[in-house]
Design an enzyme around this catalytic site. Structure first.
Site, PDB file in Angstrom:
ATOM      1  CD  GLU A 299      -2.948  -1.168   2.268  1.00  0.00           C
ATOM      2  OE1 GLU A 299      -2.723  -0.580   3.329  1.00  0.00           O
ATOM      3  OE2 GLU A 299      -4.024  -1.742   2.022  1.00  0.00           O
ATOM      4  CG  ASP A 377      -7.573  -5.225   5.016  1.00  0.00           C
ATOM      5  OD1 ASP A 377      -7.097  -5.478   6.122  1.00  0.00           O
ATOM      6  OD2 ASP A 377      -7.611  -4.082   4.525  1.00  0.00           O
ATOM      7  CD  GLU A 405      -9.587  -1.046   8.233  1.00  0.00           C
ATOM      8  OE1 GLU A 405      -8.732  -1.647   8.905  1.00  0.00           O
ATOM      9  OE2 GLU A 405      -9.408  -0.674   7.061  1.00  0.00           O
TER      10      GLU A 405
HETATM   11  C1  GCV Z   1      -2.584   0.838   8.477  1.00  0.00           C
HETATM   12  C2  GCV Z   1      -6.023  -1.755   5.454  1.00  0.00           C
HETATM   13  C3  GCV Z   1      -6.424  -0.527   6.208  1.00  0.00           C
HETATM   14  C4  GCV Z   1      -5.277   0.457   6.337  1.00  0.00           C
HETATM   15  C5  GCV Z   1      -4.131  -0.256   7.036  1.00  0.00           C
HETATM   16  C6  GCV Z   1      -3.782  -1.491   6.223  1.00  0.00           C
HETATM   17  C7  GCV Z   1      -2.726  -2.323   6.916  1.00  0.00           C
HETATM   18  O1  GCV Z   1      -5.761  -1.455   4.125  1.00  0.00           O
HETATM   19  O2  GCV Z   1      -7.499   0.067   5.588  1.00  0.00           O
HETATM   20  O3  GCV Z   1      -5.713   1.543   7.105  1.00  0.00           O
HETATM   21  O4  GCV Z   1      -3.019   0.581   7.171  1.00  0.00           O
HETATM   22  O5  GCV Z   1      -4.904  -2.310   6.059  1.00  0.00           O
HETATM   23  O6  GCV Z   1      -3.116  -3.230   7.626  1.00  0.00           O
HETATM   24  O7  GCV Z   1      -1.557  -2.039   6.757  1.00  0.00           O
END
Ligand code: GCV
EC number: 3.2.1.139
Length: 837
Positions: A299, A377, A405
């Site tokens: 990411e 995720d 989340e």
């Molecule tokens: C901290 C997902 C979440 C992100 C998070 C990522 C991760 O994409 O939306 O906020 O980043 O996971 O676990 O690294």
């Protein structure tokens, strides 16, 4: 082992206001204690009285607990002479040295403890100081639950790593945090007042968490400044008495970001010196520093792949530097790239195995690969990550998420222990032998040096820690399961209820019922059949937006079109993901006949008319499940209301507010998902509910004065796809209508949108007599991620109960805008008793 045997006590009918700060460590007074069951200790003998010692902390905690539960002050003695009815807390070694009779102490694993409440002297002895503290918390947990039984119980952890991760940013915000700003950071540095950090340490120690990563995995390199390292030291000093080691997330590109280098290549000598120097500085200040957590090449985060170095080479660079200090590297397996959806074989779920399986055996012994429980995720349901089965020569840890989340962001009650249990108990059948995930991370199955659990918690400065009292059951359950994955979610929950809300059986039964139904209900009204949480995955992950799964590179695809839906992950015809499991599991998922319904669309691409094992078609199951899930949510409000007076008003009202919000939002979810798939498939609901709302009045069909009709995006998140907003930011709008429902008593529900940007005001009248009013202030009261738009995140419902309405009554709603919130309205539902619309 935690125990839950209750004897002849009842809790006081506690009505004192409570703000949640003490969570499950309230030590509420017990009433009607049958004294012959328990003689309180005359003295607490703590075998280490240095203030940084966890044994000293244990002594203080025991004193505090006994005082709270029994209203008696028991003194802590330095004098180690054993008197009858003393309570002795310390390590086994110290006990043996001082009393010379420690031989009856059993063998304990690291962090383990022995709790012996039989006989004259109560002994709480740990393998180490941390274990002694755990024993003290265990003893107090028993007492607080009215369990005075005489036991001699040996408690050892299932796994050595039991950590929490915080995704706190240096500016004080928390990524995916719903309980207020950071406990640790503010304005780029470490906060001065660490009182709340100490209280957090107490909570975490009580559930036997032994490590914490305090900053976001999307890490900021400025954390490594000399000043901030000193600040980290202060944090470590505060956690140390609780036996909690501090670690940090690293930004892989720190050598260029703050080190003045031109490269962050992990094999470059300058880069290695940079990290060695940083690590030396940290250990100089924090000799018991836990280690590093690394999110690399994921990411947008930098990583070793930039320099054609493997992920193992990146991890091992840190491992080598940490090794002399016995520090560990938690290296995340959450590595994936953007993908091309038109490629039928592309699959983000394959990424972790593709990246990490070839590296198995190449990681240093102090590297632990930290694996999210599912391949995507933190979704409402995912199959177990197959990576656990593919790393036999690498230490692994499971990553869970207490922060909800994708699961309602602490504004929806979702008790997660049952979900986690499906992961921990899953038998991957490596080499056709028993290979439960919990046995892999405990090191037992592959005989690895390290292993364990990490949970993303994201507690904040809100006194409720997570923004919601009920969500705290998840933090509690996380610690319990990391210590003993064989514990049952319902047993854990009931301990938490008694400790948090008291011993009243009605309170226990009601909250148990709500919590145990909550994950299945959320799954039903969000995304089911393995389709993932159908939230806005390109936005804030809160409300419904099923179309966001597809038509982008994120790879959380549903591949839904007019006739078919689901990802084909078979080897035969799809992405091949099912083949990344050991053969017995692979065969089960490869074959549609043996794939469980709840993961059907994860593994297979089928027609909406495909018939499930349950006998329903996919589309009808969707409709029914969404209705059933939302219906269950309405019962939670009533269940909670039945506890009025049995829980202090402050927490009662706080929970009621959220349950009421959830009940309304579950209807938004239900209608959004059902409308979306009805539109897409064109297949009507056999029960004729979808698209039929006999008890609703669309506000756009009312007589509008100062209100303008607007389309809503995504369309499915508004009834009839439209809403109204005031014609300007400064002038009120009025919507009126003559009600033609038969005279009677109704609940009057108003659906509106609570956007950020202002706190609009609404008033509802019947024949000009006020029914009620409210303010659009969810940004102040809820804490989930916000939105400026009329959408699935802002759609909300307020209900005025028991309103007498006569046929022909005039309904009037006056909306007064505030800031950019233009008092948006969607519809009014006039609901006879028992009707949900
Ligand atoms: C901290 C997902 C979440 C992100 C998070 C990522 C991760 O994409 O939306 O906020 O980043 O996971 O676990 O690294």
């Amino acid at each position: 082992m935690f125990r839950a045997l209750l004897v002849v006590v009842a809790s006081l009918n506690i009505v004192t206001a409570e703000n949640g700060l003490n969570a499950w460590l309230r030590y509420a007074p017990l009433q009607n204690v049958n004294s012959h069951h328990l003689t309180l200790p005359s003295t607490i003998i703590a075998l280490n009285t240095s203030k940084a010692s966890s044994v000293y902390t244990a002594g203080l905690e025991l004193q505090k607990g006994l005082q709270g539960i029994f209203s008696q002050v028991v003194k802590i003695s330095n004098y180690t002479h054993k008197t009858s009815s003393a309570l002795i807390v310390g390590t086994v070694d110290d006990y043996s040295k001082i009393y010379g009779d420690g031989d009856d102490a059993p063998d304990l694993d690291e962090d383990g403890f022995w709790l012996n409440t039989k006989g004259d002297t109560i002994k709480i002895l740990g393998q180490n100081e941390r274990g002694a503290l755990y024993g003290a918390f265990e003893y107090l947990s028993m007492l607080a639950q009215g369990d005075f039984s005489g036991i001699s119980s040996v408690n050892n952890p299932n796994q050595p790593i039991r950590w929490v991760n915080q995704w706190d940013n240096m500016d004080g915000s928390i990524e995916r945090g719903y309980g207020g700003p950071s406990l640790f950071f503010k304005n780029g540095g470490i906060v001065d007042d660490l009182t709340r950090v100490s209280e957090y340490g107490r909570l975490l120690a009580s559930i036997r968490v032994n490590g914490i990563i305090i900053n976001n995995v999307n890490a900021n390199a400025t954390l490594l400044s000399p000043q901030n390292i000193q600040g980290l030291g202060r944090i470590a000093d505060v956690f140390r008495p609780y036996g909690i080691q501090v670690g940090i997330s690293l930004n892989f590109a720190s050598p260029t970001a703050v080190g003045g280098l031109t490269t962050f290549d992990p094999l470059d000598s300058g880069v290695i010196s940079f990290w060695t120097n940083i690590t030396d500085q940290i250990y100089k200040r924090i000799p018991d520093f836990a280690g590093y957590l690394v999110k690399a090449n994921s990411e947008g985060q930098p990583g070793p792949l930039t320099y054609n170095r493997t992920l193992a080479e990146g991890a091992n660079m840190f491992a080598k530097i940490l090794d002399p200090y016995s520090g560990v590297v938690m290296f995340r397996a959450f590595v994936y790239n953007q993908l091309n959806e038109s490629d039928w074989k592309a699959d983000r779920a394959n990424a972790a195995v593709q990246f990490f399986e070839p590296l198995d055996g190449k990681f240093a012994d102090n590297v632990v690969v930290q694996i999210k429980y599912g391949p995507i995720d933190f979704q409402v349901r995912e199959p177990v990550s197959p990576l656990f089965a593919n790393l036999r020569n690498t230490s692994t840890a499971v990553e869970l998420q207490v922060a909800q989340e994708y699961l309602g962001q602490q504004c929806h009650l979702v008790y997660l222990a049952p979900l986690w249990k499906t992961i921990l108990d899953f038998d991957l059948r490596v080499d056709r032998k028993a290979s439960k995930v919990s046995d892999i991370i405990s090191r037992e199955r592959f005989n690895r040096p390290l292993g364990g659990s990490a949970a993303v918690v994201n507690a904040g400065t809100n006194t409720t820690w997570l923004g919601s009292h009920m969500a705290m059951s998840n933090l509690y359950a996380y610690g319990r399961l990391a210590w003993d994955p064989s514990d049952e979610p319902e047993d854990i929950l009931q301990d938490w209820i008694r400790l948090t809300f008291g011993l009243d059986p009605k309170v226990r039964d009601t909250i148990t019922k709500m919590s145990m139904q909550s994950w299945p209900a959320y799954e039903q009204y969000s995304g089911n059949l393995g389709l993932q949480t159908l939230t806005d995955i390109t936005g804030n992950h809160f409300g419904p937006k099923p179309q966001s799964q597809d038509d982008n590179g994120w790879g959380q695809w549903t591949r839904a079109d007019h006739t078919t839906i689901g990802m084909d992950r078979t080897v035969a015809n799809g992405t091949g993901f099912s083949g990344t499991y050991p053969p017995e599991i692979a065969n089960m998922y490869e074959n549609i006949a043996t794939t469980p319904d709840n993961l059907l669309l994860w593994f297979h691409h089928v027609n909406y008319t495909h018939v499930l094992h349950s006998g329903k078609t996919v589309i009808q199951y969707f409709y029914d499940a969404h209705y059933s899930g939302a219906e269950i949510e309405q019962t939670f409000v009533k269940m909670w209301e039945s506890l009025k007076g049995k829980i202090d008003d402050e927490r009662y009202e706080h929970v009621l507010y959220r349950q009421t919000f959830q009940a309304g939002h579950s209807i938004t979810w239900r209608d959004a998902i059902n409308n979306f798939y009805w539109n897409l498939s064109g297949i009507p609901d056999e029960a004729k509910r979808v698209g039929h709302h006999p008890w609703r009045v669309e506000v756009e069909s009312m007589v509008l004065d100062g209100y303008t009709v607007v389309p809503v995006t995504p369309f499915e998140t508004a009834s009839n796809y439209t809403a109204v907003i005031t014609s300007s930011n400064t002038t009120a709008g009025i919507a009126t209508m003559k009600l033609e429902f038969a005279s009677g008593t109704y609940d009057l529900a108003v659906n509106y949108f609570d956007v950020i940007g202002g706190r609009a005001h609404w008033q509802v009248y019947l024949n000009d007599k006020s029914v009620g009013e409210w303010i659009g202030n969810h940004e102040d009261t809820l804490g989930h991620a916000v939105s400026v738009n009329l959408d699935g995140h802002t759609a909300s419902r307020i209900t005025f109960k028991g309103i007498k309405i006569a046929k022909g009554d005039m309904l009037k709603i006056v909306g007064t805008p505030n800031g950019t919130e233009r008092a948006p309205l969607d519809y009014v539902a006039v609901l006879p008793a028992g009707v949900i619309d």
